[in-house]
Design a protein around this motif. Sequence first.
Motif, PDB file in Angstrom:
ATOM      1  N   THR A 194       0.832  -1.207   0.000  1.00 28.42           N
ATOM      2  CA  THR A 194       0.000   0.000   0.000  1.00 28.42           C
ATOM      3  C   THR A 194       0.867   1.257   0.000  1.00 28.42           C
ATOM      4  O   THR A 194       0.490   2.264  -0.610  1.00 28.42           O
ATOM      5  CB  THR A 194      -0.948   0.008   1.212  1.00 28.42           C
ATOM      6  OG1 THR A 194      -0.186  -0.115   2.410  1.00 28.42           O
ATOM      7  CG2 THR A 194      -1.966  -1.117   1.117  1.00 28.42           C
ATOM      8  N   GLU A 217       0.584   4.046  -2.788  1.00 29.53           N
ATOM      9  CA  GLU A 217       0.248   5.414  -2.416  1.00 29.53           C
ATOM     10  C   GLU A 217       1.160   6.414  -3.115  1.00 29.53           C
ATOM     11  O   GLU A 217       0.715   7.486  -3.542  1.00 29.53           O
ATOM     12  CB  GLU A 217       0.332   5.584  -0.900  1.00 29.53           C
ATOM     13  CG  GLU A 217      -0.133   6.960  -0.430  1.00 29.53           C
ATOM     14  CD  GLU A 217      -0.255   7.041   1.089  1.00 29.53           C
ATOM     15  OE1 GLU A 217      -0.926   7.980   1.567  1.00 29.53           O
ATOM     16  OE2 GLU A 217       0.308   6.171   1.789  1.00 29.53           O
ATOM     17  N   CYS A 264      -9.514   8.797  -5.602  1.00 22.55           N
ATOM     18  CA  CYS A 264      -9.746   8.046  -4.368  1.00 22.55           C
ATOM     19  C   CYS A 264     -11.234   7.758  -4.180  1.00 22.55           C
ATOM     20  O   CYS A 264     -11.606   6.681  -3.687  1.00 22.55           O
ATOM     21  CB  CYS A 264      -9.189   8.817  -3.173  1.00 22.55           C
ATOM     22  SG  CYS A 264      -7.382   8.905  -3.172  1.00 22.55           S
ATOM     23  N   GLY A 300      -5.873  10.150   0.695  1.00 24.86           N
ATOM     24  CA  GLY A 300      -5.929  10.742  -0.631  1.00 24.86           C
ATOM     25  C   GLY A 300      -7.054  11.751  -0.787  1.00 24.86           C
ATOM     26  O   GLY A 300      -6.915  12.743  -1.509  1.00 24.86           O
ATOM     27  N   VAL A 343      -5.197   4.582   3.064  1.00 28.32           N
ATOM     28  CA  VAL A 343      -4.510   5.274   1.977  1.00 28.32           C
ATOM     29  C   VAL A 343      -5.492   6.138   1.188  1.00 28.32           C
ATOM     30  O   VAL A 343      -5.218   7.306   0.881  1.00 28.32           O
ATOM     31  CB  VAL A 343      -3.828   4.258   1.032  1.00 28.32           C
ATOM     32  CG1 VAL A 343      -3.240   4.977  -0.191  1.00 28.32           C
ATOM     33  CG2 VAL A 343      -2.741   3.493   1.767  1.00 28.32           C
TER      34      VAL A 343
END
Length: 493
Positions: A256, A260, A312, A292, A288
Amino acid sequence: MIDSKYLLSDDQIAQFIAHGYVQLQTDFSEQFHQTVIRKMNEVYAQEGNPGNNLVPRIPEVGQLFENPVVKGALTSVLGPDYLMHAHRHGHFNRPGTSDGGWHKDNYWGNEKTRNHVPWSAMIFYYPQDVTPDMGPTDIIPGSQNRYNIDTHSEMRIPVTGKAGTFALISYDIWHRATANTSLNDRYMLKFLFFRTEAPKQPSWNNRRTEWQPPEQMHPVKDNGLLWEHVWNWMSGKAHEAGRSDMEQTAAGTGSTDELEKVLLGEDENEALNAAYTLAAMGEEAIPVLLRGLKHSAEGVVHPLKYSIPRLCAHALAAMGPKAVPALMLALDDTYAERDVLGQVAFALGEMREHASAAVPRLIELLQEESPFIRQHVVEALGMIGQPASLIVPALSEALADSDQYVRFLSGLALARLGPAAADAVPALAKALNDDSFALSMLAASKADQGGRYVSAIAASALQRIRTNEALDALLSYLQAARWCPVTTKASTF
């Protein structure tokens, strides 16, 4: 019921998903096309472009939408109960014109979050033969999910063909008119359609269960997980527990933390792929994506800027019901740009009935100053649908919003609710005369032009509700507003 032989194949649906369009051919006679062209030439020469009155002014055009090839294509992509938007336009490209500018069609002066799954689609239709020198419409395949393109390096395809050719196109694809270097006029008729409900099963000639790219794949930027998500959604299984196929595809694509970094990078297409990889990873990726949403929100509203919060929101929507608790908390969070709340509402709307617990808080957001937030809230309420006892009164009130697009989306939301929106009939009956409301607004330079679409979608909502009260209101309005297709300035009676 449309004959299944007119429905699209798996490969044609794959073309639509990956390329953003599929090109088809109607079976009208040559005489039919000659009649259409003759009447279009007469109307354009004597009266100018009829705009939204294209169909009543040239009634033969209306037969296009009864053609089984057209109905089959629309049913395949939008489901059997799709709606036609009141906006339609005949593009007239004369000899000697230059290339037009590349663009995505906008929302009549407003910019809402563009769906990655097909809640809308367009048809580009040619009533005459179109060759490459006649100024055909150019499209960039695979560009429908991006806001930034390089027109010099990306593949461009001119839509050409014999009379009766049409392209069923994602509303969000990049396109333009090209230069007409021939000696012939070129007409292209454009129409917009909306899906009214999320799919519960495939509505095309479905033979396979898993996503496969089209057999004749164009050299477009790869968005494999996004395409797979759209296939699953159109198949009615986007919210199935596990979705092991997507999770297996995402396995081994990085941590992740690594994803990201890509999500926050400058390459929009890589960020798009990272967002859908995170969505496929499930709960572990939610922090994450919530971070975002809080990223510098430049471009949240502007149509042509890459926006990390917007990506996101798409990823959280694709994640399905497991993201609902986090999204409900996000409704009460603080953001440098408050319009991010509109993106959160968008994601909740994609959860449909799974987000019903968020309805009271969403209704509170209808008091927000930002039309961007209110637009996304009313659209989300129509998609969530439950409880109707709360949603229908809120949407009825929103039909009198000061923003014309909030009013339009409220009408569309009520149309999607159909019979469940019966209590909205009095408000919809008032909205049939939305132009009068718009003209009463002090700052109505935009609103007075948008009321026509609010009125039209209110009529569609009443038609779908179909109670006696709804049909009485609709028929009374239509009788007073009747258009006479043979009345012109040269023949007024």
